[in-house]
Motif scaffolding. Structure first.
Motif, short mmCIF file in Angstrom:
data_model
loop_
_atom_site.label_atom_id
_atom_site.label_comp_id
_atom_site.label_asym_id
_atom_site.label_seq_id
_atom_site.Cartn_x
_atom_site.Cartn_y
_atom_site.Cartn_z
N GLY A 196 -18.95 9.46 -0.41
CA GLY A 196 -19.25 9.49 1.02
C GLY A 196 -19.39 8.12 1.64
O GLY A 196 -19.95 7.96 2.72
N LEU A 197 -18.89 7.08 0.98
CA LEU A 197 -19.02 5.72 1.49
C LEU A 197 -17.71 5.13 1.99
O LEU A 197 -17.71 4.05 2.57
CB LEU A 197 -19.57 4.80 0.38
CG LEU A 197 -21.00 5.07 -0.08
CD1 LEU A 197 -21.32 4.22 -1.29
CD2 LEU A 197 -21.99 4.80 1.03
N GLY A 198 -16.60 5.81 1.73
CA GLY A 198 -15.29 5.20 1.97
C GLY A 198 -15.09 4.72 3.38
O GLY A 198 -14.84 3.53 3.62
N LEU A 199 -15.20 5.62 4.36
CA LEU A 199 -14.94 5.22 5.75
C LEU A 199 -16.06 4.34 6.28
O LEU A 199 -15.83 3.48 7.14
CB LEU A 199 -14.77 6.47 6.61
CG LEU A 199 -13.46 7.23 6.37
CD1 LEU A 199 -13.45 8.51 7.18
CD2 LEU A 199 -12.26 6.36 6.72
N ALA A 257 0.83 -1.21 0.00
CA ALA A 257 0.00 0.00 0.00
C ALA A 257 0.86 1.26 0.00
O ALA A 257 0.58 2.23 -0.70
CB ALA A 257 -0.93 -0.01 1.22
N VAL A 258 1.96 1.24 0.78
CA VAL A 258 2.86 2.41 0.82
C VAL A 258 3.52 2.60 -0.54
O VAL A 258 3.65 3.72 -1.06
CB VAL A 258 3.89 2.25 1.94
CG1 VAL A 258 4.95 3.34 1.86
CG2 VAL A 258 3.21 2.28 3.30
N LYS A 259 3.97 1.49 -1.17
CA LYS A 259 4.60 1.59 -2.49
C LYS A 259 3.60 2.14 -3.51
O LYS A 259 3.97 2.91 -4.40
CB LYS A 259 5.10 0.22 -2.93
CG LYS A 259 6.32 -0.29 -2.16
CD LYS A 259 6.72 -1.67 -2.64
CE LYS A 259 7.91 -2.22 -1.83
NZ LYS A 259 8.29 -3.58 -2.27
N MET A 260 2.37 1.74 -3.41
CA MET A 260 1.37 2.16 -4.36
C MET A 260 1.21 3.68 -4.38
O MET A 260 0.99 4.30 -5.42
CB MET A 260 0.03 1.50 -4.02
CG MET A 260 -1.09 1.78 -5.00
SD MET A 260 -2.64 1.02 -4.45
CE MET A 260 -2.16 -0.69 -4.38
N ILE A 319 -5.91 1.47 1.52
CA ILE A 319 -5.91 2.42 0.41
C ILE A 319 -6.82 3.60 0.73
O ILE A 319 -6.46 4.76 0.47
CB ILE A 319 -6.35 1.70 -0.89
CG1 ILE A 319 -5.24 0.77 -1.37
CG2 ILE A 319 -6.68 2.71 -1.98
CD1 ILE A 319 -5.64 -0.09 -2.54
N ASN A 320 -7.95 3.34 1.30
CA ASN A 320 -8.87 4.42 1.64
C ASN A 320 -8.25 5.38 2.67
O ASN A 320 -8.29 6.59 2.51
CB ASN A 320 -10.17 3.83 2.20
CG ASN A 320 -11.14 4.92 2.60
OD1 ASN A 320 -11.28 5.92 1.91
ND2 ASN A 320 -11.80 4.73 3.71
N ILE A 349 -11.08 1.94 -2.93
CA ILE A 349 -11.89 3.14 -2.79
C ILE A 349 -11.21 4.35 -3.44
O ILE A 349 -11.81 5.11 -4.17
CB ILE A 349 -12.17 3.41 -1.30
CG1 ILE A 349 -12.89 2.20 -0.73
CG2 ILE A 349 -12.97 4.65 -1.10
CD1 ILE A 349 -13.09 2.26 0.75
N ARG A 350 -9.97 4.53 -3.19
CA ARG A 350 -9.21 5.61 -3.81
C ARG A 350 -7.78 5.16 -4.06
O ARG A 350 -6.86 5.59 -3.39
CB ARG A 350 -9.23 6.86 -2.90
CG ARG A 350 -10.62 7.46 -2.76
CD ARG A 350 -10.62 8.58 -1.76
NE ARG A 350 -11.96 9.15 -1.59
CZ ARG A 350 -12.87 8.70 -0.75
NH1 ARG A 350 -12.60 7.68 0.00
NH2 ARG A 350 -14.05 9.27 -0.64
N ALA A 351 -7.60 4.25 -4.96
CA ALA A 351 -6.27 3.70 -5.19
C ALA A 351 -5.34 4.74 -5.79
O ALA A 351 -4.18 4.79 -5.45
CB ALA A 351 -6.35 2.48 -6.08
N GLN A 352 -5.79 5.49 -6.70
CA GLN A 352 -4.98 6.53 -7.34
C GLN A 352 -5.79 7.81 -7.39
O GLN A 352 -7.02 7.81 -7.20
CB GLN A 352 -4.56 6.10 -8.77
CG GLN A 352 -3.74 4.83 -8.83
CD GLN A 352 -2.38 4.99 -8.19
OE1 GLN A 352 -1.86 6.09 -8.17
NE2 GLN A 352 -1.83 3.94 -7.66
N GLN A 353 -5.12 8.89 -7.68
CA GLN A 353 -5.80 10.18 -7.80
C GLN A 353 -6.74 10.14 -8.98
O GLN A 353 -6.37 9.72 -10.05
CB GLN A 353 -4.75 11.30 -8.00
CG GLN A 353 -5.37 12.68 -8.17
CD GLN A 353 -4.33 13.73 -8.38
OE1 GLN A 353 -3.17 13.40 -8.44
NE2 GLN A 353 -4.75 14.96 -8.49
#
Length: 1166
Positions: free
Chosen positions: A937-940, A788-791, A831-832, A994-998
């Motif tokens: 608005g569903l991520g967390l 996840a940190v590398k991503m 990731i989220n 949920i938010r892997a990349q920008q």
């Protein structure tokens, strides 16, 4: 043992005559070199003309006691009568002037004085310090002894040259006083007696003070400070000066008695002094004990004292309360009550300088008691019943107060009525209230009241009713403290209790009088109209029948044979029997539905058996027309009628039921409403189920075209990249290639963004429907967190964020290298959290994110560092697939934490963090850029559900302006056999992330090369050539900004860009609109919602600068926004926009809008 007799002086002989030249040495030469303080007085002169008694003094006399004694001797007694009237000096002066040849020594001012009469005229007086050792023999031994004793015994003398080891702060402050500038002189010169007294004061645990010497120099302990109040600090000052406001009246007479050697003791002495910022009424019990020297003269005054203010005032207030409790209960009417209450309160005019007593009135009719007892619902006005301390006709005490108006204290009565407790009104903070008590001759101390208390008088049985109000002025010389409040509360309670008793007594008397009158009247009627008793009984029966006939409920009487003896008309209207003579059996057979007949008959039987009231609901065979729930509400719908039947037994003297009295009430509407409500609830549940099915279907249908879009875009990119590796094509093709690749990459980003939103919705639907599955896989402990940190490493670096990974100590201390869990879902959560951390950290001054990993063998309640508390929700449930996996080995809890230095969350935002369809703030997508927020608005919320399904919990700790820490743990199993987990196994980790990349929120799906209709695309003959157009694009979305700028440049326009309204204003100040040689600018394309400064605020600033002359001409501005509802367009135009174009738009459309705006602004300028 008495000292040996003194030898008589012998005349000089030749043997003792000495050398002849000694006769030439004068006495003054000897005294000048004498180390003892010495002075000479002329005993023959009683009142010298020069005002001085001294004929001579040596240099040692000037140094003795800092010259104080010398000053007294040199000063005329008439000019310092106060000091000379002081007993020790008067006695010392008389002793020094006396012509006695053999005189005793005199101890004064720390010296033992001896005198010699020379030539029967001059008294030569010399002094030796009383602190000097008694004998000069063996000085070295004495000195050694003193030094040794000091080192062995502890020193507690705060006046000693060497301060004690343990010295209180107050004693340290006392040592810091410049005593040399006081009449007492430096502490090194103090006599042993003064030192002893000073230490006694400091050691006394009670408040104590010493007034020492003729000037009454003050030395006091720390406990005395509170009693001195505003007089502190006055250590080392004269009491006559420091306490000048109270000294002459209270203490000077006591000093005179002390000087006479008498100890003065006073109890509860009143002293009015300024303390706590106002003149305060205080009481003290004190003793003035004279301090005597070795000669028995008063040299000081020791005063231990205790403040008794609270006790004295409590006794005074207790007397008032006692009088209230003893005298007011004697009242037998409300008029007497108010008179007595006013009279008792007026006796204590110090604590109650003025008072107003109002009775609360409900109406103007009825008895006195009925008008006084009322609730706040029917409260109308108050009547003044008693007052004192205020002049007649004062605006503070009108005779009547109308609660609908605002005269007098009415507004504050309403406040007290709402608060249900006394309120304090401070006149210095409320000018309107202060105006009511102007120009009043105040009672008590004569000082104006600084505050008043308004107390509602509540009856003892209820707080809902108000009997009246009491307004009392507060003692201006006492603070409003808890004691004062309790006094007011007890007084109001006594008044309320007595008033309630009187009202109840009056009502009781009224009822008794009415009862007696009725009894007499009945007796008279029985005597006079005995023959008419049957007629009266019939009349009463007629009254009951009229009541029953007028009632809207069915009333009936039925005998034990089942035959009705009476039924009112409402009974027939409700039941509508075909046979009006129907009996009970027919009632069950023809009127009541079969489903409820058994219940009704059982209730009638139960009444006969138990002789108790019974009630039941019965459905009739009769129906009624209810409003239809179809689309056409005018169509009636047949509904069964329902009644609630209540029956009561009529018993004979033996307790047997002889008759049944009952009533029937129509409840058809209520039953229909219950049925309707149940139907609506069922429809709501069905609607929810259909909505969920719709979301699932929509998500499925959206994913297929999105997949095709992504695959086509990938194909475009790969094809054109290969095409771009060739160098044989012309430059124009290379430009087309770059543009196409950039556009295709944008399509991919936007498609991924749309896909992520769909994934979130689909994930939420699966979670709600229970179809979400978790699959345990054996993985390396730290592989998921590291991946996840590398991503996000590249994204964090580009945003200037220091992204770090850290293994907690627990990972190295425990022998756990592999665990069994669902890596896809854990990665989804990580990731989220990392994406949120980057989003809220990238705009901060300090940008740092730390992802940490720890483990625990027992279920954790806090994160590793302890600042995040884990708490599972009540609806949390574990996944079945994981539960079976946990049974296969040792349980291990894996703890993940993501700590950032972002903006943090406020207390209000904490409650929304894990809510469904919620973000921390409604402006999150504006303040932190649209390209970084997906907005579902569903991520967390999903993260918490996934965590709890994995047997764990999630929590956070956040502080606004500092940062946030999100931690979660999952339940896993320690794995002994490791099967490598590859990215291939978790290919869905990215698909459901949920938010892997920008992601970017806007894109252009239209083909800018498409042609507009000729009517739109045709150029106007007044259009400005595009090459001469200098456009400023103000857009915070970097993707939209880059695409729009490139498209406009392709048309030939000159384009500049700004990221928000603030940068736009800075750029405007550098153009020709503000400086003559500035850069060119034709028009501004302004986005609406942007961070730092939004578009509406920016255009308002531009128009303000135009009005101020900073901007010298009208700047054309077009709003570029998706907010295109009519009211939103009006808001934009009112803010100063020249035109509005909605997203999405085509470039030819934008060009037409630009030209049209430039033409309209040019015409307006001419």
């Amino acid at each position: 043992m008495d000292p040996p007799p003194r030898a008589a002086p012998r005349p000089l002989t030749e043997a003792h005559d000495g050398a002849t030249h000694l006769h030439n040495v004068g006495m003054l030469d000897l005294l000048d070199r004498d180390a003892r303080p010495t002075f000479i007085l002329n005993s023959m002169i009683v009142k010298p003309e020069s005002g001085s008694l001294l004929e001579y003094w040596n240099p040692a006399m000037e140094d003795a006691n800092s010259g104080q004694l010398l000053h007294l001797l040199r000063t005329n007694s008439s000019t310092h009568s106060r000091e000379h009237g002081y007993a020790p000096f008067a006695e010392f002066q008389s002793w020094a002037l006396a012509q006695d040849i053999a005189s005793k020594s005199f101890v004064y001012h720390g010296f033992m004085w001896t005198k010699v009469l020379v030539a029967n005229t001059w008294n030569v007086t010399s002094g030796v310090s009383t602190d000097a050792p008694a004998s000069s023999e063996k000085p070295e031994m004495d000195s050694l002894t003193r030094k040794t004793s000091k080192t062995k015994a502890p020193n507690f003398d705060w006046t000693d040259d060497v301060p004690p080891v343990r010295l209180s702060a107050h004693a340290a402050w006392a040592r810091s006083i410049d005593w040399a500038s006081t009449p007492l002189g430096p502490m090194s010169s103090w006599s042993s007696q003064l030192r002893s007294v000073a230490n006694l004061v400091m050691q006394d645990p009670r408040p104590a003070v010493v007034f020492y010497g003729p000037d009454l120099i003050m030395i006091y302990n720390e406990a005395e400070i509170e009693l001195l109040g505003g007089f502190h600090p006055c250590m080392g000052a004269s009491a006559r000066v420091a306490l000048a406001s109270v000294w002459p009246e209270y203490f000077e007479p006591i000093i005179e008695q002390n000087l006479a050697g008498a100890t003065v003791e006073k109890t509860n002495t009143v002293i009015h002094m300024v303390r706590n910022g106002f003149m305060e009424e205080t009481y003290f019990s004190l003793k003035f004990i004279p301090i005597l020297d070795s000669q028995g003269f008063t040299i000081g005054h020791y005063e231990p004292l205790v403040e008794t203010t609270r006790n004295v005032i409590a006794q005074r207030r207790s007397r008032t309360l006692l009088d209230l409790s003893e005298e007011i209960p004697r009242a037998r009417s409300t008029d007497t009550y108010w008179t007595l209450a006013t009279e008792v309160l007026s006796r204590n005019d110090r604590d109650i300088p003025f008072a107003l007593l109002y009775s609360a009135e409900a109406d103007d009719n009825g008895s006195e008691s009925s008008r006084t007892r009322f609730s706040d619902n029917n409260q109308q006005h108050c009547t003044l019943r008693g007052s004192f301390g205020l002049p007649e006709g004062s605006p503070a005490g009108p005779k009547h107060l109308d609660f609908q108006q605002g005269h007098g204290f009415t507004p504050y009565f309403r406040q007290a009525l709402t608060a249900r407790k006394p309120i304090v009104l401070r006149f210095d903070q409320d000018p309107a209230a202060a105006e009511l008590v102007q120009n009043i001759k105040w009672q008590g101390f004569g000082d104006p009241c600084r505050a008043a208390a308004i107390c509602p008088l509540n009856p003892t049985s209820s707080k809902d009713n108000i009997l009246g109000f009491m307004v009392i002025g507060l003692n201006p010389r006492r603070p409003f403290d808890d004691d004062y409040l309790q006094f007011i509360l007890v007084a109001s309670r006594l008044l309320s209790t007595s008033l309630t008793s009187i009202l109840l007594h009056e009502e009781d008397i009224y009822r008794r009088e009415r009862t007696i009158a009725n009894a007499e009247e009945m007796k008279l009627q029985l005597k006079q109209q005995l023959a008419q008793s049957q007629q009266e009984a019939e009349r009463n029966s007629s009254k009951f029948k009229r009541f029953a006939e007028r009632a809207d409920i069915g009333i009936f009487l039925i005998g034990m044979d089942g035959v009705y003896s009476y039924r009112n008309e409402a009974w027939y209207d409700i039941l509508s029997p075909a046979n009006r003579d129907i009996d009970l059996a027919g009632f069950w057979d023809t009127l009541i539905d079969d489903e409820t007949t058994a219940l009704g008959q059982a209730k009638f039987q139960a009444l006969i058996e138990t002789q108790q009231h019974q009630s039941c609901e019965l459905r009739l065979k009769k129906t009624w027309n209810a409003a239809s729930q179809n689309l056409d509400d005018s169509v009636p719908e047949q509904q069964p009628m329902w009644v609630i039947c209540s029956i009561f037994p009529e018993l004979n003297e033996k307790g047997k039921v002889i008759e049944i009295i009952g009533c029937c009430t129509d409840i058809s509407q209520q039953k229909w409403g219950e049925k309707l409500q149940a139907a609506q609830a069922s429809r709501a549940r069905e609607s929810k189920r259909n909505l969920e099915n719709f979301i699932d279907t929509t998500s499925h249908e959206m994913r297929n075209p999105l997949s095709a879009i992504v695959q086509c875009a990938d194909s475009i990119i790969s094809t054109h990249k290969a095409f771009g590796q060739s160098i044989d094509y012309q430059t124009i093709y290379q430009s087309i290639l770059e543009t196409t690749i950039d556009a295709a990459e944008t399509i991919v980003q936007c498609s991924k963004h749309m896909k992520n939103i769909v994934d979130d919705v689909l994930t939420m639907s699966k979670l709600d429907s229970g179809l979400f599955a978790m699959t345990p896989v054996d993985v390396q402990l730290d592989s998921i967190a590291r991946d996840a940190v590398k991503m996000f490493k590249g994204e964090a670096t580009s945003a200037g964020i220091d992204l770090q990974f850290q293994l907690e100590e627990s990972c190295s201390s425990m022998d756990v290298s592999n665990v069994s869990l669902d890596p896809t879902r854990v990665l989804q959560i990580l990731i989220n959290l990392i994406t949120n951390a980057i989003k809220f950290t990238r705009l901060e001054a300090t940008r740092r994110i730390c992802v940490s990993l720890g483990i625990a063998l027992t279920q954790p309640t806090h994160s590793v560092n302890g600042n995040v508390h884990f708490l599972r929700t009540s609806e949390a449930s574990d996944a079945q697939t994981l539960q079976s996996d946990w049974d296969k080995g040792e349980i291990v809890y894996v703890i993940f934490s993501v700590e950032d230095t972002g903006r943090g969350l406020s207390d209000k935002e904490h409650d929304l963090v894990f809510a469904r369809f919620s973000q921390a703030s409604p402006r999150t997508h504006i303040d932190y850029g649209k390209a970084d927020v997906r907005g579902s608005g569903l991520g967390l919320f999903i993260s918490r559900r996934l965590t709890e399904m994995h047997g764990g919990a999630i929590g956070f700790a956040s502080k606004a302006g500092v940062g946030s820490t999100f931690s979660f743990y999952v339940k896993s199993r320690k794995s002994t056999l490791r099967r490598p987990w590859t990215r291939k196994e978790s290919s869905t980790a990215h698909s459901v992330s949920i938010r892997a990349q920008q992601s970017y929120l806007s894109s252009r799906s239209r083909n800018e090369k498409d042609e507009l209709p000729s009517s739109v695309a045709a150029a106007h003959h007044t259009d400005i050539p595009t090459a001469d157009l200098h456009i400023l694009i103000v857009e915070d979305n970097l993707v939209n900004q880059r695409v729009l700028a490139k498209q406009l440049r392709n048309t030939g326009m000159q384009v500049a860009v700004a990221n928000h309204g603030g940068e736009a204003l800075d750029y405007l100040l550098t153009t020709k609109y503000c400086v003559p040689d500035g850069s060119k600018l034709a028009l501004i394309l302004m986005d609406w919602e942007m961070p730092v400064m939004d578009g509406l605020t920016c255009v308002r600033k531009i128009r303000e600068l135009q009005a101020q002359g900073v901007v010298r001409a009208h700047v054309p501005v077009i709003a570029v926004t998706a907010n295109v509802r009519s009211e939103q367009v009006q808001v934009a135009l009112k803010a100063g926009m020249d035109d509005v174009i909605s997203k999405p738009f085509r470039i030819p459309e934008l060009c037409v809008c630009i030209q049209k705006t430039l033409r309209s602004t040019a015409l307006a300028g001419t």
